[in-house]
Design a protein around this motif. Structure first.
Motif, PDB file in Angstrom:
ATOM      1  N   PHE A 197       0.854  -1.175   0.000  1.00  0.00           N
ATOM      2  CA  PHE A 197       0.000   0.000   0.000  1.00  0.00           C
ATOM      3  C   PHE A 197       0.888   1.223   0.000  1.00  0.00           C
TER       4      PHE A 197
ATOM      5  N   LEU B 118       0.437   5.205   0.880  1.00  0.00           N
ATOM      6  CA  LEU B 118      -0.401   6.301   1.349  1.00  0.00           C
ATOM      7  C   LEU B 118       0.280   7.604   0.957  1.00  0.00           C
TER       8      LEU B 118
ATOM      9  N   ASP C 169       4.253   9.854   2.925  1.00  0.00           N
ATOM     10  CA  ASP C 169       3.714   8.571   2.502  1.00  0.00           C
ATOM     11  C   ASP C 169       4.234   7.465   3.405  1.00  0.00           C
TER      12      ASP C 169
ATOM     13  N   ILE D 241      -1.899  -1.141   8.867  1.00  0.00           N
ATOM     14  CA  ILE D 241      -2.433   0.083   8.259  1.00  0.00           C
ATOM     15  C   ILE D 241      -2.665   1.136   9.336  1.00  0.00           C
TER      16      ILE D 241
ATOM     17  N   VAL E 117      -7.013   4.531   1.760  1.00  0.00           N
ATOM     18  CA  VAL E 117      -6.449   3.197   1.505  1.00  0.00           C
ATOM     19  C   VAL E 117      -7.502   2.097   1.456  1.00  0.00           C
TER      20      VAL E 117
ATOM     21  N   GLN F 218      -7.447   0.102  -1.812  1.00  0.00           N
ATOM     22  CA  GLN F 218      -6.261  -0.747  -1.931  1.00  0.00           C
ATOM     23  C   GLN F 218      -6.364  -1.949  -0.997  1.00  0.00           C
ATOM     24  N   ARG F 219      -6.872  -1.727   0.191  1.00  0.00           N
ATOM     25  CA  ARG F 219      -7.051  -2.812   1.162  1.00  0.00           C
ATOM     26  C   ARG F 219      -8.015  -3.846   0.608  1.00  0.00           C
TER      27      ARG F 219
END
Length: 104
Positions: free
Chosen positions: A2, A4, A27, A50, A83, A86-87
């Motif tokens: 991931f 961010l 990020d 996360i 996110v 993406q998760r």
């Protein structure tokens, strides 16, 4: 992984705390290759990672000031939403590919 990016800066750019906005991490990378996302335990560990990355990107929630608490809460909410896709994609991909079996 991931990634961010930028949302933390967008949230903090309007912060009444300039030092917070300047020191924000831009990020974060959350590794999940070692997790089996087809299992509840794997998803739980992914969520923990996360949350830890988001906590590192947002300012600390150690102030009694309501304005700062609101900024921290908003930062967490924005990054969690950033996110979420993406998760979900990582978990769906793991479900499609099935369990990973190590070979000797």
């Amino acid at each position: 992984m991931f990634r961010l990016i930028l949302p933390a800066m967008l949230v903090l750019a309007s912060s009444p705390f300039p030092a917070v906005a300047q020191g924000a991490q831009r990020d974060a990378h959350v590794a999940y290759r070692d997790l089996d996302l087809a299992t509840p335990a794997g998803v739980t560990e992914l969520d923990r990672r996360i949350k830890r990355a988001i906590k590192a990107m947002c300012p600390a929630d150690d102030s009694a000031e309501l304005a700062r608490k609101a900024i921290v809460k908003r930062c967490h909410r924005v990054l969690t939403a950033a996110v979420a896709g993406q998760r979900a994609q990582a978990i769906a991909s793991a479900a499609r590919s099935g369990p990973v079996v190590a070979a000797r």
